[in-house]
Motif scaffolding. Structure first.
Motif, PDB file in Angstrom:
ATOM      1  N   ASP A 208       0.729  -1.219   0.093  1.00 33.57           N
ATOM      2  CA  ASP A 208       0.048   0.006   0.090  1.00 33.57           C
ATOM      3  C   ASP A 208       0.903   1.398  -0.070  1.00 33.57           C
ATOM      4  OD1 ASP A 208      -2.413  -1.299   0.063  1.00 33.57           O
ATOM      5  OD2 ASP A 208      -2.605  -1.533   2.343  1.00 33.57           O
TER       6      ASP A 208
ATOM      7  N   ARG B 210      -4.028   5.334  -6.857  1.00 31.18           N
ATOM      8  CA  ARG B 210      -4.733   4.307  -7.109  1.00 31.18           C
ATOM      9  C   ARG B 210      -4.405   3.097  -5.763  1.00 31.18           C
ATOM     10  NH1 ARG B 210      -4.521   4.743 -12.581  1.00 31.18           N
ATOM     11  NH2 ARG B 210      -2.511   3.434 -12.815  1.00 31.18           N
ATOM     12  N   ARG B 211      -2.994   3.379  -5.405  1.00 29.06           N
ATOM     13  CA  ARG B 211      -2.589   2.318  -4.251  1.00 29.06           C
ATOM     14  C   ARG B 211      -2.670   3.010  -2.837  1.00 29.06           C
ATOM     15  NH1 ARG B 211      -0.636  -2.486  -6.353  1.00 29.06           N
ATOM     16  NH2 ARG B 211       0.036  -2.769  -4.246  1.00 29.06           N
TER      17      ARG B 211
END
Length: 397
Positions: free
Chosen positions: A126, A173-174
């Motif tokens: 992440d 996005r992460r």
């Protein structure tokens, strides 16, 4: 005759190997060595308040320590009266209403929560968005979670605010978590409501939890009260704010902090703390509640003292020709180094030849290069003396 026992080979867990190096440990050690030699060192490189805790708070602790109730384990998530006290302070100061049971977590100092939130929300792979320059302990929690940092550069041209439009789509996005910190450590910059409105909208759009580090929230200058992230509509839907008594009440050694806001995040912080701690000593909780709900004159006087120190320092800087941007809050000044020096080489020179400790900006991230951080953590006479010593090196003007 018994054979000697061979020592066990102690191998640290992989997560400990990933922890960032404590950049300032070496600087502190060199300063301590010079003090041990009898040198008159003026240490402006650390963030440790130099004034004592207000005496009425200390007296309340002394009285409360005799209460047998507090000699037992406290409730795991802390006493309700302390959670109610910080909720009352936020409503009075910022107009923010907090549910003491679901929107307040008591912390062992703000630093603990800033490390814990990454462990609560991030998995390996992440992304966490981190200000650069910024408080290095953000990095520690991210490393323990095995996550990846993406830095948000803070430039003087942009008021030391991040430019969300410059972030890459693949990183967004992460991304699951982001840190913001105003009044800012190390730059002393402040953020207005418009910035936080942009931050709330940005976080909602990308599904990112905001961690607002409001450690210096009580220290604003020039008649301006720093804005709390939680004052912005929608803030509790996307994040939490970290608040501490360390700076506002000179209670750094007491280790009293709070996470405030989003109920889901607060629940996770309380969960991880159930496995680490059994809350703070009850007498400290009572004294902290007294600090939060009693007269706030000492808090206002403290901010005024730092503003006087700031103004004294900048008059001295002008005299030697050291030009810098005045901080709008916190007790830090962010000063550009002279041409021909890195932040580290300049800090080393000032320590060796002027016996003044400054924190090299690069210790706060790559974008801290070219600056040093100076703490307003000595009286006005000592601040003037520190600048005069540096001025005698002939590097400015």
């Amino acid at each position: 005759m018994k054979r000697p026992i061979a020592p066990v080979r102690v191998e640290p867990a992989a997560r400990l190997k990933e922890l960032p190096v404590q950049f300032f440990a070496g600087l502190s050690a060199r300063a301590a060595a010079r003090i041990a030699e009898g040198r008159d060192v003026i240490n402006l490189g650390q963030g440790n308040p130099d004034r004592p805790t207000p005496q009425p708070i200390v007296e309340r602790l002394r009285e409360a320590a005799g209460n047998p109730l507090y000699h037992k384990y406290p409730p795991f998530s802390g006493f309700r009266f302390l959670k109610e006290a910080v909720a009352k302070r936020y409503e009075e100061d910022y107009g923010v209403r907090l549910d003491p049971e679901t929107e307040v977590a008591i912390l062992f100092g703000g630093k603990t929560g800033l490390v814990e939130i990454s462990q609560c929300l991030l998995d390996p792979g992440d992304v966490c968005l981190v200000p650069d320059p910024g408080y290095p302990d953000y990095w520690s929690g991210i490393a323990l979670a095995g996550a990846r940092m993406v830095f948000m550069p803070l430039s003087e041209a942009n008021g030391f605010l991040p430019d969300y439009g410059a972030l890459k789509p693949e990183d967004l996005r992460r991304a699951k978590l982001m840190f913001v910190n105003y009044p800012n450590n190390p730059t002393g910059a402040v953020a207005d409501a418009a910035f936080y409105e942009e931050t709330v909208a940005f976080a909602a759009r990308h599904g990112i939890v905001v961690a607002s580090d409001f450690a210096y929230g009580a220290i604003g200058f020039d008649g301006r009260r720093p804005v709390s992230f939680l004052q912005i509509p929608g803030a509790k839907e996307v994040g939490v704010e970290f608040y501490t008594l360390s700076k506002s009440y000179n209670m750094a050694g007491w280790r009293v902090g709070f996470a405030l806001g989003n109920a889901d995040v607060i629940r996770l912080i309380n969960l991880i703390q159930d496995h680490y701690y059994c809350s703070l000593f009850g007498a400290i909780q009572e004294a902290a509640a007294f600090a939060l709900t009693g007269p706030q004159d000492s808090v206002r006087e403290l901010a005024a003292m730092y503003e006087r120190r700031r103004d004294t320092l900048f008059r001295a800087l002008d005299r030697i020709g050291w030009k810098a941007r005045k901080p709008g809050g916190s007790f830090f000044c962010w000063l550009p180094v002279p041409a021909g020096y890195t932040s580290e080489s300049f800090a080393d020179l000032v320590l060796e030849r002027a016996d003044v400790v400054l924190a090299p900006g690069v210790g706060f991230g790559r974008n801290g290069e070219g600056y040093v951080r100076l703490g307003l953590l000595a009286d006005e006479a000592r601040l003037e003396e520190a600048v005069e010593r540096i001025g005698r090196l002939g590097l400015f003007g």
